[in-house]
Design an enzyme around this catalytic site. Structure first.
Site, short mmCIF file in Angstrom:
data_model
loop_
_atom_site.label_atom_id
_atom_site.label_comp_id
_atom_site.label_asym_id
_atom_site.label_seq_id
_atom_site.Cartn_x
_atom_site.Cartn_y
_atom_site.Cartn_z
N CYS A 1 38.33 -2.53 28.09
CA CYS A 1 38.73 -3.39 26.97
C CYS A 1 38.16 -2.76 25.71
CB CYS A 1 38.19 -4.80 27.18
SG CYS A 1 38.56 -5.92 25.82
N CYS B 1 44.17 -5.68 20.37
CA CYS B 1 43.90 -4.99 21.62
C CYS B 1 43.55 -3.55 21.25
CB CYS B 1 45.13 -5.03 22.53
SG CYS B 1 44.87 -4.11 24.06
N1 LIG Z 1 42.71 -10.06 26.40
C1 LIG Z 1 42.39 -9.86 25.00
C2 LIG Z 1 43.35 -8.96 24.30
C3 LIG Z 1 43.39 -7.56 24.87
C4 LIG Z 1 42.12 -6.75 24.63
C5 LIG Z 1 42.32 -5.33 25.05
N2 LIG Z 1 42.43 -5.06 26.42
C6 LIG Z 1 41.48 -4.33 24.31
O1 LIG Z 1 41.50 -3.17 24.70
O2 LIG Z 1 40.88 -4.67 23.29
C7 LIG Z 1 42.37 -11.20 24.26
O3 LIG Z 1 43.04 -12.16 24.69
O4 LIG Z 1 41.68 -11.29 23.25
#
Ligand SMILES: N[C@@H](CCC[C@H](N)C(=O)O)C(=O)O
Length: 310
Positions: free
Chosen positions: A228, A87
């Site tokens: 993200c 993340c």
């Molecule tokens: N939901 C993603 C993991 C989290 C990603 C995050 N919010 C970021 O900032 O990179 C997954 O399941 O791969």
């Protein structure tokens, strides 16, 4: 009366990708998916896109072999309780927490993640620092670009997408209008079904100017989020290749500004393929989880927990 004691938590965000932070240096807490999902619930819990379980690498079976390189392990969970490899926004907020708690000071550190050890730089805050106060830069590693056609779809619309792996899986689609992505709380369709056996994060992207794009995202395990970090890196790499820019070929770093609903991230890909992401990281609040509430989520007999010190 509950036999549990209170558990410390903090709340933080990076470009409004928000996290419940649970400091647990000795890995003494049991955090099953139901507890994580309850904590991340925006109406009945604290609320967050995910949870950052802060553990010493030496104390966690998944991170012990990284303990020599990184003292702290980011045990990241999605809002539905599922585990993810990486993340990007979470690493910045994780570093900010370590700074806030006095475990590290500004400057360089390493953070262990399921996607490997990430290098982090916490910029000097304040006037004259030469960077926006409080920005954090993360060495995100290299992007994988698996071969093969991928498509994503919302309603009647379908787009070709670029498959990008940033430790976690992404599908990046360039669209004419971000509104065409519709309601991203439910996952858009993708194909072929075999492209993402472990699920996928899906980014929709429009151009804003030269090396400047904007995106919306549906995150695996969380729904639509306001940012993200791994997604922004995937988008920058996909945009660069679409624009004919490959630092490995030209020997020149390429930087993209990526606007997300919750702010802006700056992504640079270097000639050796290493990607750096810079953005803010904020600690918003801290408090304690009431044992009486936790008892309603997961009875103590099933999931014993103990108090932790930050
Ligand atoms: N939901 C993603 C993991 C989290 C990603 C995050 N919010 C970021 O900032 O990179 C997954 O399941 O791969």
């Amino acid at each position: 009366m509950s036999t549990r004691t209170r558990i410390a938590f903090l709340k933080g965000h990076g470009t409004e990708n928000d996290f419940v932070i649970i400091p647990d240096p000795d890995n003494a807490l049991d955090l099953p998916p139901a507890v994580v999902a309850a904590l991340c619930d925006r109406r009945a819990g604290i609320g967050g896109d995910g949870l950052l379980h802060v553990v010493r690498s030496a104390a966690h079976p998944e991170a012990r072999d990284m303990a020599g390189d990184a003292e702290w392990f980011m045990d990241y969970r999605n809002a539905d309780g599922s585990v993810a490899e990486m993340c990007g926004n979470g690493v910045r907020v994780f570093a900010r927490y370590l700074q806030h708690a006095g475990h590290v000071t500004e400057g360089d550190l390493a953070v262990a993640t399921r996607g490997g050890v990430k290098t982090v730089h916490i910029a000097k805050a304040g006037p004259g620092s030469g960077s926006a106060a409080g920005d954090v830069t993360v060495g995100m590693g290299r992007a994988g670009l698996p071969e093969g056609e991928v498509t994503v779809g919302v309603g009647e619309r379908n787009w070709p997408a670029r498959n990008v792996n940033m430790g976690n899986p992404h599908a990046v689609a360039f669209v004419a209008d971000l509104a065409h992505a519709g309601d991203l709380y439910s996952r858009p369709a993708f194909g072929p079904a075999t492209a993402y056996p472990d699920g996928v994060n899906i980014e929709f992207v429009v151009d804003r100017g030269p090396r400047h794009v904007a995106m919306r995202v549906h995150e695996r395990g969380s729904g639509e989020t306001r940012s993200c970090g791994t997604g922004a890196c995937a988008v920058a790499v996909a945009a660069a290749r679409r624009d004919g820019a490959d630092p490995a070929v030209t020997g020149t770093p390429v930087t993209y500004t990526v606007d997300v609903p919750g702010g802006t991230l700056v992504i640079t890909e270097r000639p050796d393929g290493e990607i750096e992401m810079t953005g803010p990281a904020v600690i918003v609040a801290e408090g304690e989880i009431r044992p009486e509430w936790l008892e309603t989520v997961a009875p103590a007999a099933d999931t014993p927990v103990e108090n932790v010190n930050q």
